[in-house]
Design a protein around this motif. Structure first.
Motif: not given
Length: 126
Positions: A14-36
């Motif tokens: 508790a109190g610590g940090s983590l960084r999650l990443g999500c790599a996507a395939s495909g050519r439309t990434f910039s047009s996507n809504t991304m959610g967690w």
């Protein structure tokens, strides 16, 4: 077809940090809504944070100020920086994509997202 691969989960105090990443395939990434989203044992999956193609960001109240979301369109990757973690943040975290959408504000509804990652476990010990 879009494939999402999450990384960065783990066990933290508790109190610590983590960084999650999500790599996507495909050519439309910039047009996507991304959610967690996250799902704790015995609970329904809940929206955590989302970022639209416009750059507009939405958070649930419990993570505001602690979990900044960001995206790098050049790397087809979305990130969730989790700071000041609490035991109640323990869950499996999922990345999701709403593809090639004109949404100005990211949706908080899971059924609006067509593609999902496999999930990554985040465990916060007290």
């Amino acid at each position: 077809q879009v494939q999402l691969v999450e990384s960065g989960g783990g066990l933290v105090q508790a109190g610590g940090s983590l960084r999650l990443g999500c790599a996507a395939s495909g050519r439309t990434f910039s047009s996507n809504t991304m959610g967690w989203f996250r799902q704790a044992p015995g609970k329904e999956r809940e929206f955590v944070a989302g970022i639209a193609r416009s750059g507009i960001i939405v958070y649930i109240d419990s993570v505001k100020g602690r979990f900044p979301i960001s995206r790098d369109n050049a790397k087809n990757t979305v990130y969730l920086q989790m700071n000041s973690l609490k035991p109640e943040d323990t869950a499996v975290y999922y990345c999701a994509a709403k593809v090639d959408t004109s949404d100005y504000i990211p949706s908080q509804q899971a059924e609006h997202y067509s593609y999902w990652g496999q999930g990554t476990q985040v465990t916060v010990s007290s």
